[in-house]
Enzyme design. Structure first.
Site, PDB file in Angstrom:
ATOM      1  N   HIS A 115      -6.636 -12.869  62.081  1.00 19.10           N
ATOM      2  CA  HIS A 115      -7.191 -12.460  63.369  1.00 19.10           C
ATOM      3  C   HIS A 115      -7.858 -11.099  63.190  1.00 19.10           C
ATOM      4  CE1 HIS A 115      -7.720 -11.358  67.444  1.00 19.10           C
ATOM      5  NE2 HIS A 115      -6.713 -10.500  67.474  1.00 19.10           N
ATOM      6  N   ASN A 168     -12.991  -7.587  68.375  1.00 21.11           N
ATOM      7  CA  ASN A 168     -11.862  -8.500  68.575  1.00 21.11           C
ATOM      8  C   ASN A 168     -12.215  -9.484  69.699  1.00 21.11           C
ATOM      9  OD1 ASN A 168      -9.463  -9.733  69.337  1.00 21.11           O
ATOM     10  ND2 ASN A 168      -8.234  -7.864  69.218  1.00 21.11           N
ATOM     11  N   CYS A 187      -4.494 -14.043  71.388  1.00 20.50           N
ATOM     12  CA  CYS A 187      -5.159 -14.012  70.076  1.00 20.50           C
ATOM     13  C   CYS A 187      -4.554 -15.003  69.081  1.00 20.50           C
ATOM     14  CB  CYS A 187      -5.117 -12.596  69.513  1.00 20.50           C
ATOM     15  SG  CYS A 187      -5.813 -11.404  70.649  1.00 20.50           S
TER      16      CYS A 187
END
Ligand code: COA
Length: 328
Positions: A255, A285, A111
């Site tokens: 994020h 996500n 990520c």
């Protein structure tokens, strides 16, 4: 020389899956998922690939920047879910968009991958080596999920985002500074196994009593603790390096893992939550793709103005995390 983003683009799979639809596949509820994560729906691939989504995002970023694919010097593609181990996905994208003059390779920092890609591109541009760099985050995470593990699979979605970064003369706008960190000692709190060692000399699978899962494994609470402690500390560090304060920042583009993590970061920083744009309710996500997809949405909605001060911050498996300051 400074690095400035002059084009953004994104691409999402056609199919949207709501929390309620997930209840047909597993024992969960819209209420549980919304309360714990803030996610309402996500896009899941029905054939779109990491390469095809990335190529579409790149084409849009190039179009907005007014650049041709031939002008691109480098493609840095962040992914942890490529279709092939080789060739790298960046080379597939190079071929798809016709960036014949670009050097292309992948980055895997989960990520944090897009953020690490951005700082890598910045180093190349500052050195004078390259002028036009595509940085892409693209994932089809749905293929890495155990769809029977309800505490993990509900969090993730598929998608891609890209930016074109150009070398510009030193001035107000561009990437100002960054901080990047890795902590391999905690790597196993969020992991996904590749294939086992297998050759005429050694068969790893046979050595194991329990067959390891080849799907994403996550200790959700450990990840939560890591993110809510390290991300604010890292943002403070980059602010201190540049002599800016939390109040000087117009937008914190984090994020998009979980609304509770983002709220906790805002609280620890003493920052107004209104400065933390979010789209995770609609996309979940998407690992390396979350920051560039959100950036593209903000850009196309006209919410980014020349001179705005942005903090971008990524965190995830590795463990990896980092923050940078961009003047738009
Ligand atoms: N639907 C309904 N119930 C669920 C569920 C689901 N999808 N997933 C788990 N549960 C249940 C558990 O089985 C458990 O039940 P029990 O108490 O009867 O055993 C209960 O909910 C609580 O589970 P727990 O894992 O303790 O929940 P949590 O409060 O820690 O929330 C996460 C789980 C994953 C939402 C949370 O830990 C989190 O957000 N972590 C960060 C993860 C992340 O962002 N990762 C990516 C970072 S890049």
């Amino acid at each position: 020389m400074k690095m400035k983003i002059t084009g953004t683009g994104s691409a999402l799979p056609r199919k949207v899956v709501t929390n309620t639809q997930l209840t047909e596949w597993m024992d969960t509820s819209d209420e549980w998922i919304r309360e714990r994560t803030g996610i309402a729906e996500r896009h899941l691939s029905t054939g779109e690939t990491v390469a095809s989504l990335a190529a579409e995002a790149c084409r849009k970023a190039l179009e907005q920047a007014g650049k041709t694919a031939e002008e691109v010097d480098m493609i840095l593609l962040a992914t942890c879910s490529p279709e092939y181990l080789l060739p790298c996905c960046a080379c597939q994208v190079q071929q798809e968009i016709g960036a014949v003059n670009a050097v292309a390779f992948d980055i895997n920092a989960a990520c944090s991958g897009f953020l690490f890609g951005l700082t890598t591109a910045n180093a190349y541009i500052q050195s004078g080596m390259y002028r036009n760099i595509l940085i892409v985050g693209s994932e089809v995470l749905s293929k890495l999920m155990d769809w029977e593990d309800r505490s993990t699979c509900i969090l993730f979605g598929d998608g891609a985002g890209a930016v074109l970064a150009e070398a510009v003369e030193d001035g107000e706008s561009g990437l100002v500074d960054s901080v990047q960190r890795s902590d391999g000692s905690k790597g196993m709190v969020l992991s996904c196994r590749e294939r086992m060692i297998s050759n005429p000399l050694y068969k790893e699978a046979a050595e194991r009593t329990n067959q390891e899962s080849f799907y994403v494994q996550m200790d959700g609470q450990a990840v939560y603790r890591f993110a809510t402690r390290q991300v604010p500390a890292c943002i403070r560090e980059v602010l201190e390096k540049t002599g800016l304060t939390v109040e000087d920042i117009d937008l914190f583009v984090l994020h998009q893992a979980n609304v509770r993590i983002i709220e906790a970061v805002a609280k620890r920083l003493g920052a107004d939550i209104g400065k933390f744009p979010m789209n995770l309710d609609r996309v979940g996500n998407m690992s390396s793709a979350t920051i560039p997809v959100l950036l593209d949405e903000l850009n196309r909605e006209g919410r980014l103005h020349s001179g705005d001060r942005l903090v971008l911050s990524g965190f995830g498996a590795g463990l990896t995390y980092g923050s940078c300051i961009l003047i738009w």
